[in-house]
Design an enzyme around this catalytic site. Structure first.
Site, PDB file in Angstrom:
ATOM      1  N   THR A  50      -9.057   1.022 -10.304  1.00  0.00           N
ATOM      2  CA  THR A  50      -8.034  -0.523 -10.379  1.00  0.00           C
ATOM      3  C   THR A  50      -8.088  -0.892 -10.612  1.00  0.00           C
ATOM      4  OG1 THR A  50      -8.576   0.772  -7.733  1.00  0.00           O
ATOM      5  CG2 THR A  50      -8.350  -1.649  -7.667  1.00  0.00           C
ATOM      6  N   ASP A  85      -7.817   8.215   0.158  1.00  0.00           N
ATOM      7  CA  ASP A  85      -8.063   6.689   0.735  1.00  0.00           C
ATOM      8  C   ASP A  85      -7.994   8.004   2.313  1.00  0.00           C
ATOM      9  OD1 ASP A  85      -9.242   5.539  -1.628  1.00  0.00           O
ATOM     10  OD2 ASP A  85      -7.350   4.292  -1.224  1.00  0.00           O
ATOM     11  N   ARG A 125       0.657  -1.334  -0.420  1.00  0.00           N
ATOM     12  CA  ARG A 125       0.404  -0.143   0.121  1.00  0.00           C
ATOM     13  C   ARG A 125       0.488   1.642   0.025  1.00  0.00           C
ATOM     14  NH1 ARG A 125      -4.785   1.812  -1.317  1.00  0.00           N
ATOM     15  NH2 ARG A 125      -6.336   3.078   0.461  1.00  0.00           N
ATOM     16  N   SER A 142      -8.108   1.570   3.166  1.00  0.00           N
ATOM     17  CA  SER A 142      -7.845   0.356   1.808  1.00  0.00           C
ATOM     18  C   SER A 142      -9.215  -0.330   1.642  1.00  0.00           C
ATOM     19  CB  SER A 142      -7.444   0.392   1.245  1.00  0.00           C
ATOM     20  OG  SER A 142      -7.568  -1.187  -0.401  1.00  0.00           O
ATOM     21  N   SER A 143     -10.083   0.255   0.400  1.00  0.00           N
ATOM     22  CA  SER A 143     -11.214  -1.281   0.530  1.00  0.00           C
ATOM     23  C   SER A 143     -11.164  -2.454  -0.409  1.00  0.00           C
ATOM     24  CB  SER A 143     -12.920  -0.786  -0.246  1.00  0.00           C
ATOM     25  OG  SER A 143     -12.817   1.051   0.778  1.00  0.00           O
ATOM     26  N   GLY A 152     -13.418  -1.253  -7.128  1.00  0.00           N
ATOM     27  CA  GLY A 152     -14.728  -0.681  -7.696  1.00  0.00           C
ATOM     28  C   GLY A 152     -15.328   0.461  -6.030  1.00  0.00           C
ATOM     29  N   GLY A 153     -13.924   0.939  -5.420  1.00  0.00           N
ATOM     30  CA  GLY A 153     -13.842   1.403  -4.458  1.00  0.00           C
ATOM     31  C   GLY A 153     -14.675   1.446  -3.120  1.00  0.00           C
ATOM     32  N   ASN A 202      -5.392   4.612  -7.421  1.00  0.00           N
ATOM     33  CA  ASN A 202      -6.957   5.328  -6.548  1.00  0.00           C
ATOM     34  C   ASN A 202      -7.174   4.748  -8.086  1.00  0.00           C
ATOM     35  OD1 ASN A 202      -8.757   5.960  -4.975  1.00  0.00           O
ATOM     36  ND2 ASN A 202      -8.272   7.865  -5.271  1.00  0.00           N
TER      37      ASN A 202
END
Ligand code: DON
Length: 563
Positions: free
Chosen positions: A374, A416, A100, A445-446, A465-466, A394
Site C-alpha cells: 500500500t 479485505d 475502492r 478498508s483501513s 500498514g493494513g 493490498n
C-alpha cells in the site's frame, strides 16, 4: 483508581459532522510553497513536474499515483484502488473520492470457503480469483476532469516515461521480489518484468521496464477511463483474469464508477479532523478513538498512563470497526452514534486508569505481518489545494498476477472482506455480515487519508500498514497536536492495539522500560514487533509563517519535496 481523579474530564465541544463544505481557512495567510511527500522520490518528482507545467494539487495527485503504480508496483497500481481526500482552497470544498475496488458481479458470500464451510487457504490472497474490480484508473479520469487543470496526457506522461524507459531496481523492491518470487513465477508476465531471463532476482540498479503497462497508461491518457474499462485493455483484462480462474466480466469493468463521499469531520481539543468515510473504517475509528481521548487531559498524566489510555481507545475503536462497519451502499451503519461525544463518553467510562480491559469483556465478534505494501502520498499546492491519497493493491504485488498484454498487476483486495464471520483476514481483522462478500460490494478498508486543521496550521497525513494504519494516523495526529514537526511525526516509534488479538504490539523504542513495566502491571499483553511498520508521508503548513514541511517516513525511501 478512578480515572477522573487524576484526569478530570475536559469540557469538549461536539464535533461538526456532516457539513463537507466550509469556509476557506480563516487566514490563508502568508503565501506558501507547495509540497509533495510520497513513498518514492521518482513519484514525488513526477508530481513536481506536473505542477511545474501549470497543474494543481489534483493533477499532481494523478501524476504521483500513476508514477507510484510504476515505481512501487508492490504497493499500489492501476490494478488496485484507494481513497483520495481532497480540499479545494478557492471555496473551501472538501470531498473524498472513493476509488475502492468492488467485488465482481459473480462474487458470492462463501466463494472462499470449501464445502465444509472452512476457508480455502490463500484463495482470497493469491491469483486472479482474489482480485476485485480496480478503481484507480477511474479516479485518474475523474480527478482530471472534475478537479484538475491538465489533460491526462500531461499528468500521466511521467509515469508512461518511467514505465517505458524503466527505472533502476532499488533495495526495498528487490527485497519484495525476493519475498514473492515463487508467486511471481506463476505469472509469466510478472516474471518477465520483475525477474531475470534466468528467473532470478535482478541485481540492484537493473532497469525495470514495463512496456505493456506503458501502453495501458497511454490508453488511459488518450481515452480516459474508457481506455481501461472498455475496448482492448478491458478485453485483455477479462480474458487474462478468467484464464487464471478469476470471475471478472466486461460488464463489471464497464460498470465501475468512482463515488464522491462526504469526508468524516470531527473535533479534538480545538483541532478539526477531516478523514476517510466508509467504505474505509479509518475516519470512523480515528474519530471514535480521538473522541474517547478528548475527555482526558493527556498532558497531565504520566507517559505510561498516557499510552495505556491511547491503547484502550484503540481497543474500543477497532472493536467498533469489527462489529459495525462495511460498504455504505450495502449496509446501514450507526456512524453518527459511533462518532458522537455521548457515545465516546460511554466508552470512556469503561476505562480504568490502572488496569487494561481484556478485549473479550467487550461485546463483539481475531493476526499478521505488516509491511510496506500500500502507499500514501500527500500534496499541497501553492494555492492551498490539498490531496491525501492512500492507494493499494493490498499485499505485496497484490494477487501476484500480471495480466498478459496489459502490464496490470491484480489486487487481492477481496481479502479485505470478512470471508467468514469471525475468521481473521491477513491483518488479523475480524468482521461480520456487515463486511461479508456480495456482488459489486466494496470491501471495508483501513486506509485513513486525513487532514488535521488547527487555527495555527494544518497537517496532511496517511500511511500504509493494513490494520495498523488507523493507529498510526491516530498517533501521528496526537503527536502533531503536541507540537511535533512533520519529520518527528513520521519518525516516532509506534504502538498498536486492534481489539483482537488482545495484544499491544510495539516497535523498538516505542515504549520505555518503565512504561513497559507499568503497562504490564495494568494487565496489558505486550509484544515487540520484529520489524518496523508504516511508510507515513506528511506535509505540515504553519499558516502564520507560510512555512511548509514535507517529510517521508525514514522506514521507507520516500521523499518529501518543498518547491
Ligand atoms: O484497505 C485496506 O485496509 C488494506 N487493503 C490496506 C493494505 C495495506 O495497507 C498493506 N500494507 N501493509
Amino acid at each position: 483508581m478512578a480515572l477522573a481523579a487524576i484526569a478530570p474530564l475536559a469540557a469538549v465541544a461536539p464535533p461538526a459532522h456532516g457539513d463537507a463544505r466550509r469556509a476557506p481557512a480563516a487566514d490563508p495567510a502568508a503565501a506558501h510553497p507547495g509540497a509533495i511527500a510520497s513513498a518514492y522520490p521518482l513519484a514525488s518528482q513526477a508530481g513536481q513536474e506536473v505542477l511545474a507545467k501549470g497543474g494543481n494539487a489534483f493533477d499532481a495527485a494523478v501524476a504521483v499515483s500513476a508514477a507510484l503504480a510504476v515505481v512501487e508496483p508492490t504497493s499500489s497500481g492501476i490494478g488496485g484502488g484507494g481513497f483520495y481526500l481532497l480540499y479545494r482552497q478557492s471555496d473551501g470544498f472538501e470531498t473524498m473520492l472513493d476509488a475502492r475496488e468492488k467485488a465482481p458481479g459473480a462474487a458470492s458470500r462463501d466463494m472462499y470457503l470449501d464445502k465444509a464451510g472452512n476457508p480455502i487457504a490463500r484463495a482470497s490472497i493469491d491469483g486472479p480469483l482474489a482480485a476485485a474490480i480496480p478503481g484507480e484508473p477511474a479516479a485518474f479520469d475523474y480527478l482530471a476532469r472534475r478537479y484538475g487543470k491538465l489533460p491526462l496526457k500531461v499528468s500521466l506522461e511521467p509515469a508512461i516515461r518511467l514505465a517505458r524507459e524503466g527505472f533502476p531496481l532499488y533495495p526495498r523492491l528487490q527485497a519484495a521480489i525476493r519475498y514473492k518470487r515463487d508467486l511471481l513465477l506463476h505469472s509469466p508476465d510478472a516474471a518477465r518484468v520483475f525477474l531475470t531471463a534466468e528467473r532470478a532476482v535482478p541485481e540492484l540498479g537493473a532497469p525495470i521496464k514495463q512496456p505493456e503497462l506503458a501502453a495501458t497508461l497511454e490508453a488511459i491518457a488518450a481515452q480516459g477511463a474508457k481506455g481501461f474499462y472498455a475496448g482492448r485493455v478491458a478485453e485483455d483484462l477479462v480474458s487474462g483474469v478468467r484464464a487464471g480462474g478469476g470471475i471478472w466480466t466486461l460488464q463489471d469493468l464497464a460498470a465501475y464508477r468512482v463515488v464522491e463521499r462526504k469526508p468524516l469531520v470531527g473535533e479534538y481539543h480545538g483541532a478539526r479532523i477531516v478523514s476517510a468515510s466508509p467504505p474505509s473504517s479509518g475516519g470512523v475509528a480515528l474519530l471514535d478513538a480521538l473522541n474517547i481521548l478528548a475527555g482526558f487531559d493527556l498532558k497531565v498524566v504520566d507517559s505510561g498512563t498516557r499510552k495505556h489510555l491511547v491503547i484502550e481507545a484503540m481497543r474500543r475503536a477497532y472493536r467498533d470497526r469489527a462489529v459495525y462497519l462495511g460498504d455504505p451502499d450495502f449496509v446501514t451503519m450507526p456512524i453518527a452514534r459511533l462518532t458522537s461525544q455521548d457515545y465516546a463518553a460511554g466508552q470512556r467510562a469503561s476505562i480504568r486508569a490502572d488496569k487494561a480491559m481484556p478485549s473479550d469483556l467487550l461485546p463483539g465478534v481475531e493476526t499478521a505481518p505488516v509491511g510496506l505494501q500500500t502507499t500514501h502520498f500527500s500534496v499541497l499546492d501553492a494555492s492551498g489545494n490539498r490531496v491525501a491519497g492512500t492507494l493499494s493493491i493490498n499485499l505485496f504485488f497484490g494477487a501476484g498476477d500480471m495480466v498478459a498484454k496489459t502490464g496490470v498487476l491484480l489486487n487481492d483486495t477481496m481479502d479485505d472482506f470478512s470471508i467468514k464471520p469471525g475468521t481473521p483476514n491477513v491483518f488479523g481483522l475480524v468482521g461480520n455480515a456487515q463486511n461479508d462478500i456480495a456482488p459489486n460490494k466494496r470491501p471495508l478498508s483501513s486506509m485513513t487519508p486525513t487532514f488535521v486543521e488547527t487555527p495555527q496550521g494544518l497537517m496532511i497525513i496517511g500511511t500504509p500498514g493494513g490494520s495498523y494504519i488507523i493507529s498510526m494516523v491516530l498517533l501521528g495526529t496526537l503527536d502533531y497536536l503536541d507540537g511535533m514537526s512533520a519529520a518527528q511525526v513520521v519518525t516516532a516509534p509506534r504502538y498498536h492495539h486492534q481489539y483482537l488479538p488482545d495484544v499491544v504490539e510495539y516497535e523498538k523504542g516505542a515504549l520505555a522500560e518503565n512504561e513497559i513495566a507499568q503497562l504490564e502491571a495494568m494487565g496489558h499483553k505486550l509484544e515487540q514487533g520484529s520489524r518496523l511498520w508504516g511508510n507515513m508521508q506528511v506535509i505540515t503548513l504553519d499558516l502564520a509563517r507560510g512555512k511548509v514541511e514535507a517529510a517521508a517516513d525514514p522506514r521507507g525511501e520516500g521523499e518529501g519535496l518543498v518547491y
